[in-house]
Scaffold this motif. Structure first.
Motif, PDB file in Angstrom:
ATOM      1  N   GLU A 183       1.490   7.226   8.249  1.00 40.99           N
ATOM      2  CA  GLU A 183       1.158   8.299   9.172  1.00 40.99           C
ATOM      3  C   GLU A 183       2.308   8.620  10.114  1.00 40.99           C
ATOM      4  OE1 GLU A 183      -2.380   7.385  11.264  1.00 40.99           O
ATOM      5  OE2 GLU A 183      -3.662   7.337   9.470  1.00 40.99           O
ATOM      6  N   VAL A 184       3.115   7.627  10.468  1.00 38.45           N
ATOM      7  CA  VAL A 184       4.185   7.840  11.425  1.00 38.45           C
ATOM      8  C   VAL A 184       5.250   8.794  10.887  1.00 38.45           C
ATOM      9  CG1 VAL A 184       5.656   5.925  10.653  1.00 38.45           C
ATOM     10  CG2 VAL A 184       5.677   6.626  13.061  1.00 38.45           C
ATOM     11  N   LEU A 185       5.298   9.003   9.572  1.00 32.47           N
ATOM     12  CA  LEU A 185       6.307   9.883   8.985  1.00 32.47           C
ATOM     13  C   LEU A 185       5.886  11.348   9.007  1.00 32.47           C
ATOM     14  CD1 LEU A 185       7.331   7.756   5.866  1.00 32.47           C
ATOM     15  CD2 LEU A 185       8.462   7.895   8.102  1.00 32.47           C
ATOM     16  N   GLU A 186       4.662  11.636   9.392  1.00 31.25           N
ATOM     17  CA  GLU A 186       4.187  13.016   9.386  1.00 31.25           C
ATOM     18  C   GLU A 186       4.764  13.816  10.541  1.00 31.25           C
ATOM     19  OE1 GLU A 186      -0.016  12.694   9.443  1.00 31.25           O
ATOM     20  OE2 GLU A 186      -0.161  11.895   7.391  1.00 31.25           O
ATOM     21  N   GLU A 206      -0.004   5.135  -0.709  1.00 30.34           N
ATOM     22  CA  GLU A 206      -0.589   5.406   0.603  1.00 30.34           C
ATOM     23  C   GLU A 206       0.512   5.821   1.581  1.00 30.34           C
ATOM     24  OE1 GLU A 206      -3.660   5.869   3.292  1.00 30.34           O
ATOM     25  OE2 GLU A 206      -3.803   5.334   1.166  1.00 30.34           O
ATOM     26  N   PRO A 207       0.502   7.046   2.123  1.00 25.04           N
ATOM     27  CA  PRO A 207       1.584   7.496   3.019  1.00 25.04           C
ATOM     28  C   PRO A 207       1.515   6.810   4.372  1.00 25.04           C
ATOM     29  CG  PRO A 207      -0.133   9.166   2.892  1.00 25.04           C
ATOM     30  CD  PRO A 207      -0.507   8.110   1.890  1.00 25.04           C
ATOM     31  N   GLN A 242       0.827  -1.207   0.000  1.00 21.10           N
ATOM     32  CA  GLN A 242       0.000   0.000   0.000  1.00 21.10           C
ATOM     33  C   GLN A 242       0.864   1.261   0.000  1.00 21.10           C
ATOM     34  OE1 GLN A 242      -2.631  -0.268   3.362  1.00 21.10           O
ATOM     35  NE2 GLN A 242      -3.552  -2.192   2.675  1.00 21.10           N
ATOM     36  N   TRP A 243       1.925   1.245   0.783  1.00 25.00           N
ATOM     37  CA  TRP A 243       2.832   2.394   0.849  1.00 25.00           C
ATOM     38  C   TRP A 243       3.483   2.648  -0.512  1.00 25.00           C
ATOM     39  CZ3 TRP A 243       8.253   2.442   3.531  1.00 25.00           C
ATOM     40  CH2 TRP A 243       8.724   3.759   3.609  1.00 25.00           C
TER      41      TRP A 243
END
Length: 236
Positions: free
Chosen positions: A233-236, A230-231, A225-226
């Motif tokens: 969330e933990v990288l935000e 699909e990003p 998915q990534w």
């Protein structure tokens, strides 16, 4: 059966047989063209032409000139038009099902990663990190990497470390491997965000240890998915 012995039926049969003969005897263009219309679209256009541009107008003309079988011809025309609509609906559903959707992974994403060697896989993950806004991303896998393959900063400036494992999909990441990464990420690198990315599943024990120690597990399904857009969330 309604028109089996009538003159109108004979004319319809002759006309359709003539159309079939012409379709079979016309030369076929087998040359290769760029930007050609897909086979499904060509079939759909052909059906539209035969039904909508030929058969239906023929029934219209017969209805205008026939009194005895007018009702039967109108019913036959309605049947042809229903078939035409159903074919178009079927074609639309196929396009929707076969088309690329934003909510599902792109076909071939995991096959491409399975074909990579370890170093290429690390650079692929680094590319995904940069795509999602991470900065100072450095691939440092190999001797002297202090237990991590990639370092960088998240979009919020938090210290990021990544472990990459390109394993066969039938293998598993085990708890000792996760424990080893915990030490490298938390002790040696003092990481705020630690990703363990793998092309295979994790054992239940490995997942439990990762959850307890703050390691973000990117297993095969999530990785697909990534990679497809699909990003994380933990990288935000």
């Amino acid at each position: 059966m309604l028109l089996r012995d009538s003159e109108v039926a004979r004319q319809v049969r002759v006309y359709l047989l003539d159309m079939e003969y012409l379709a079979r005897t016309q030369p076929v263009d087998n040359s290769v063209h760029t930007n050609t219309v897909s086979l499904d679209d060509r079939i759909d256009q052909r059906i539209t032409h035969i039904l909508g541009k030929t058969v239906v107008p023929m029934f219209n003309a017969l209805i205008e000139t026939s009194g005895e079988h007018r009702k039967e011809l109108i019913a036959l025309r309605a049947g042809v038009q229903r078939i035409e609509r159903r074919l178009h609906q079927h074609h639309t559903r196929l396009q929707r099902l076969e088309g690329v959707r934003d909510d599902r992974p792109t076909v071939g994403v995991m096959a491409a990663m399975d074909a990579m060697n370890g170093r290429r896989f690390e650079h692929h993950i680094a590319k995904l990190l940069r795509r999602d806004g991470c900065t100072n991303v450095v691939v440092q896998g190999g001797r002297g990497d202090r237990g991590v393959d990639i370092i960088g900063l998240t979009t919020a400036g938090r210290r990021l470390v990544v472990q990459c494992k390109r394993f066969a999909p039938y293998l598993n990441i085990t708890s000792p491997e996760v424990q080893k990464f915990v030490g490298a990420a938390k002790v040696l690198h003092n990481a705020d965000v630690a990703l363990y990315v793998a092309t295979c599943p994790f054992t239940p024990e490995a997942l439990s240890i990762a959850a307890e120690t703050g390691i973000t597990v990117v297993h095969r399904g999530l990785l697909e998915q990534w990679s497809a857009g699909e990003p994380l969330e933990v990288l935000e």
